[in-house]
Design a protein around this motif. Structure first.
Motif, PDB file in Angstrom:
ATOM      1  N   ASN A  62       0.803  -1.223   0.000  1.00 47.41           N
ATOM      2  CA  ASN A  62       0.000   0.000   0.000  1.00 47.41           C
ATOM      3  C   ASN A  62       0.842   1.282   0.000  1.00 47.41           C
ATOM      4  OD1 ASN A  62      -2.638  -0.862  -0.275  1.00 47.41           O
ATOM      5  ND2 ASN A  62      -3.000  -1.037   1.932  1.00 47.41           N
ATOM      6  N   PRO A  63       1.814   1.406   0.922  1.00 54.53           N
ATOM      7  CA  PRO A  63       2.588   2.665   0.894  1.00 54.53           C
ATOM      8  C   PRO A  63       3.397   2.840  -0.391  1.00 54.53           C
ATOM      9  CG  PRO A  63       3.375   1.193   2.656  1.00 54.53           C
ATOM     10  CD  PRO A  63       2.105   0.612   2.143  1.00 54.53           C
ATOM     11  N   VAL A  64       4.013   1.737  -0.869  1.00 57.63           N
ATOM     12  CA  VAL A  64       4.786   1.856  -2.123  1.00 57.63           C
ATOM     13  C   VAL A  64       3.839   2.188  -3.277  1.00 57.63           C
ATOM     14  CG1 VAL A  64       6.191   0.583  -3.806  1.00 57.63           C
ATOM     15  CG2 VAL A  64       6.684   0.390  -1.350  1.00 57.63           C
ATOM     16  N   ALA A  65       2.646   1.596  -3.268  1.00 59.31           N
ATOM     17  CA  ALA A  65       1.681   1.866  -4.347  1.00 59.31           C
ATOM     18  C   ALA A  65       1.269   3.335  -4.354  1.00 59.31           C
ATOM     19  CB  ALA A  65       0.446   0.987  -4.180  1.00 59.31           C
ATOM     20  N   MET A  66       1.060   3.929  -3.184  1.00 50.19           N
ATOM     21  CA  MET A  66       0.682   5.353  -3.135  1.00 50.19           C
ATOM     22  C   MET A  66       1.822   6.219  -3.658  1.00 50.19           C
ATOM     23  SD  MET A  66      -0.702   7.671   0.033  1.00 50.19           S
ATOM     24  CE  MET A  66      -1.212   9.391  -0.246  1.00 50.19           C
ATOM     25  N   LEU A  67       3.047   5.914  -3.262  1.00 47.72           N
ATOM     26  CA  LEU A  67       4.214   6.682  -3.735  1.00 47.72           C
ATOM     27  C   LEU A  67       4.352   6.568  -5.259  1.00 47.72           C
ATOM     28  CD1 LEU A  67       6.714   5.525  -0.973  1.00 47.72           C
ATOM     29  CD2 LEU A  67       5.976   7.915  -1.328  1.00 47.72           C
ATOM     30  N   VAL A  68       4.166   5.346  -5.762  1.00 52.04           N
ATOM     31  CA  VAL A  68       4.344   5.101  -7.203  1.00 52.04           C
ATOM     32  C   VAL A  68       3.243   5.790  -8.007  1.00 52.04           C
ATOM     33  CG1 VAL A  68       4.166   3.259  -8.951  1.00 52.04           C
ATOM     34  CG2 VAL A  68       5.675   2.970  -6.973  1.00 52.04           C
ATOM     35  N   GLU A  69       1.999   5.691  -7.545  1.00 54.59           N
ATOM     36  CA  GLU A  69       0.899   6.355  -8.261  1.00 54.59           C
ATOM     37  C   GLU A  69       1.070   7.872  -8.234  1.00 54.59           C
ATOM     38  OE1 GLU A  69      -3.113   5.339  -7.421  1.00 54.59           O
ATOM     39  OE2 GLU A  69      -2.889   3.260  -8.096  1.00 54.59           O
TER      40      GLU A  69
ATOM     41  N   SER B 181      -0.308  -2.858  -8.951  1.00 51.94           N
ATOM     42  CA  SER B 181      -1.435  -3.803  -8.951  1.00 51.94           C
ATOM     43  C   SER B 181      -1.017  -5.115  -8.305  1.00 51.94           C
ATOM     44  CB  SER B 181      -1.864  -4.085 -10.399  1.00 51.94           C
ATOM     45  OG  SER B 181      -0.941  -4.984 -11.001  1.00 51.94           O
ATOM     46  N   ASP B 182      -2.016  -6.023  -8.218  1.00 45.77           N
ATOM     47  CA  ASP B 182      -1.674  -7.389  -7.783  1.00 45.77           C
ATOM     48  C   ASP B 182      -1.523  -8.269  -9.033  1.00 45.77           C
ATOM     49  OD1 ASP B 182      -4.998  -8.732  -6.885  1.00 45.77           O
ATOM     50  OD2 ASP B 182      -4.255  -7.738  -8.711  1.00 45.77           O
ATOM     51  N   GLY B 183      -1.394  -7.611 -10.148  1.00 44.61           N
ATOM     52  CA  GLY B 183      -1.316  -8.259 -11.463  1.00 44.61           C
ATOM     53  C   GLY B 183      -2.504  -7.805 -12.293  1.00 44.61           C
ATOM     54  N   THR B 184      -3.665  -7.706 -11.592  1.00 48.76           N
ATOM     55  CA  THR B 184      -4.875  -7.249 -12.318  1.00 48.76           C
ATOM     56  C   THR B 184      -5.588  -6.123 -11.562  1.00 48.76           C
ATOM     57  OG1 THR B 184      -6.029  -9.044 -11.187  1.00 48.76           O
ATOM     58  CG2 THR B 184      -5.305  -9.475 -13.433  1.00 48.76           C
ATOM     59  N   ARG B 185      -5.688  -6.206 -10.219  1.00 46.34           N
ATOM     60  CA  ARG B 185      -6.438  -5.188  -9.467  1.00 46.34           C
ATOM     61  C   ARG B 185      -5.502  -4.090  -8.973  1.00 46.34           C
ATOM     62  NH1 ARG B 185      -8.958  -8.323  -4.582  1.00 46.34           N
ATOM     63  NH2 ARG B 185      -6.874  -9.224  -4.638  1.00 46.34           N
ATOM     64  N   ARG B 186      -5.994  -2.864  -8.971  1.00 48.42           N
ATOM     65  CA  ARG B 186      -5.225  -1.741  -8.395  1.00 48.42           C
ATOM     66  C   ARG B 186      -4.998  -2.034  -6.909  1.00 48.42           C
ATOM     67  NH1 ARG B 186      -7.489   3.742  -6.360  1.00 48.42           N
ATOM     68  NH2 ARG B 186      -5.688   5.183  -6.465  1.00 48.42           N
ATOM     69  N   ILE B 187      -3.760  -1.942  -6.478  1.00 46.56           N
ATOM     70  CA  ILE B 187      -3.427  -2.276  -5.080  1.00 46.56           C
ATOM     71  C   ILE B 187      -4.261  -1.447  -4.110  1.00 46.56           C
ATOM     72  CG2 ILE B 187      -1.617  -1.925  -3.302  1.00 46.56           C
ATOM     73  CD1 ILE B 187      -1.132  -4.508  -4.762  1.00 46.56           C
ATOM     74  N   LEU B 188      -4.399  -0.145  -4.405  1.00 44.20           N
ATOM     75  CA  LEU B 188      -5.043   0.762  -3.444  1.00 44.20           C
ATOM     76  C   LEU B 188      -6.541   0.539  -3.319  1.00 44.20           C
ATOM     77  CD1 LEU B 188      -3.110   4.115  -4.116  1.00 44.20           C
ATOM     78  CD2 LEU B 188      -2.620   2.296  -2.443  1.00 44.20           C
ATOM     79  N   ASP B 189      -7.103  -0.305  -4.214  1.00 45.19           N
ATOM     80  CA  ASP B 189      -8.546  -0.599  -4.130  1.00 45.19           C
ATOM     81  C   ASP B 189      -8.830  -1.908  -3.390  1.00 45.19           C
ATOM     82  OD1 ASP B 189      -9.220   0.663  -7.487  1.00 45.19           O
ATOM     83  OD2 ASP B 189      -9.205   1.685  -5.525  1.00 45.19           O
ATOM     84  N   ILE B 190      -7.778  -2.639  -3.031  1.00 43.33           N
ATOM     85  CA  ILE B 190      -7.978  -3.965  -2.431  1.00 43.33           C
ATOM     86  C   ILE B 190      -8.424  -3.819  -0.974  1.00 43.33           C
ATOM     87  CG2 ILE B 190      -6.806  -6.115  -1.732  1.00 43.33           C
ATOM     88  CD1 ILE B 190      -5.010  -5.802  -4.200  1.00 43.33           C
ATOM     89  N   GLU B 191      -9.515  -4.473  -0.633  1.00 41.21           N
ATOM     90  CA  GLU B 191     -10.028  -4.432   0.751  1.00 41.21           C
ATOM     91  C   GLU B 191      -9.271  -5.474   1.587  1.00 41.21           C
ATOM     92  OE1 GLU B 191     -13.179  -1.506   0.340  1.00 41.21           O
ATOM     93  OE2 GLU B 191     -12.150  -2.439   2.065  1.00 41.21           O
TER      94      GLU B 191
END
Ligand code: P6P
Length: 333
Positions: A277-284, A291-301
């Motif tokens: 999550n933190p790396v995904a926010m920095l990268v976006e 992603s997890d390959g298909t889903r946006r990481i930041l949307d995963i519950e």
């Protein structure tokens, strides 16, 4: 005179909801990071930084001397910051710190500690989240909120230099610890990830465990100019997430840690709450994708504080291409 972290925090967070407590928290985190970095440089307390303590953390990782020291330093920083909850890789579950705070921190106090004895860059990764009144009443829900809720995210790298890579939602910024200037000074005002990857980053020893789609994608990279990509790709893999992430933020590329067939690795190795999550926010925030390959990481519950997630991040076009390889049903042939 480069802009100091203090000046940046004041300007970026002025008037923002929770702005002051977030700025205060980041200052306390920096104090803890300098303590950890100094301990590394001085060779640690017992002179055996990488020495194993004979205990394991909640995730079964063998704790190193420095893991525990870092966890204590950042726990203190979280308490001094008035956080309500502390969720750490080194702790079994959420630690309640205060009844009054409205913020929580999910943290990997020392990521990559298996690299300590080889003097490879390691780091601390953190995610700052809001805490509602309902969540205060039910602590297990505090660290079951998706990454899109993050108010701030960052990581420190303990390498040749001490860096803070930070976002509070207005782009990704790099700060360098400079004793000459008396603290952290801004090195890069707004990171922008190269949209066209020239390098990939993966632990290739896991190749035989990956599914067909991922292997096809890697095969096409390795085929270089003679293959369907019609260009050459380099490969860099440190095995320390902060080092691999910092390189990708500074020169582009794509990182993959897929899930695989092995027991315990179906969801890969990296943790959602305090690594992905933190790396995904920095990268976006730097114009890339995660992603997890298909889903946006930041949307995963999330379902739990320590859950793992397959992790792909970096140059946006490459992350999107990987999703197309995974969706390609012909690949199963
Ligand atoms: P592997 C370090 O232990 C870590 O958690 C991350 O920093 C890194 O990206 C990953 O594990 C490396 O895993 O299986 O390649 O050693």
């Amino acid at each position: 005179m480069p802009s100091s972290l203090d000046a940046y925090l004041t300007s970026a967070l002025e008037g923002a909801a929770s702005g002051r407590p977030i700025a205060d928290a980041i200052r306390h985190l920096c104090t803890a990071a300098v303590k950890v970095r100094n301990t590394i440089i001085e060779g640690g307390t017992s002179g055996d930084l990488g020495g194993q303590r004979g205990e394991t953390n909640s995730d079964g990782d063998i704790q190193k001397e420095l893991d525990v020291l870092a966890d204590k330093a950042f726990l203190k920083a979280a308490k001094d910051s008035g956080f309500a909850f502390f969720g750490s890789e080194e702790q079994e579950g959420p630690v309640r710190l205060s009844e009054d705070g409205d913020l929580a921190i999910a943290i990997d106090p020392l990521d990559g500690s298996s690299n300590i004895s080889t003097n490879v860059s390691i780091g601390t990764i953190f995610s700052i989240l809001p805490v509602s009144a309902e969540q205060k009443a039910n602590p297990d829900t505090v660290f079951r909120q998706k990454g899109a809720n993050q108010l701030a995210a960052g990581f420190f790298t303990y390498g040749p230099q001490l860096h803070l890579v930070l976002t509070v939602g207005d782009g990704t910024h790099v700060f360098l610890f400079s004793p000459k200037f008396g603290g952290f000074v801004e090195q890069t005002a707004s990171v922008s990830i190269e949209p066209r990857a020239k390098e990939f980053s993966a632990n290739m020893s896991n190749y035989r465990h990956w599914d067909t789609h991922i292997r096809n994608y890697i095969d096409d990279l390795l085929a270089g100019a003679e293959g369907p990509r019609e260009r050459e790709f380099g490969m860099r893999y440190v095995g320390s997430l902060v080092a691999d992430a910092y390189r990708i933020l500074t020169r582009g590329g794509v990182f993959l840690y897929p899930g695989d067939e092995r027991k315990g690795y179906q969801k890969g190795r990296l943790r959602l709450m305090y690594e992905a999550n933190p790396v995904a926010m920095l990268v976006e925030q730097a114009g890339g994708a995660a992603s997890d390959g298909t889903r946006r990481i930041l949307d995963i519950e999330p379902e739990s504080l320590h859950e793992r997630v397959p992790f792909v991040f970096g140059s946006k076009r490459e992350v999107e291409r990987i999703a197309r390889y995974i969706a390609d049903s012909d690949a199963l042939a």
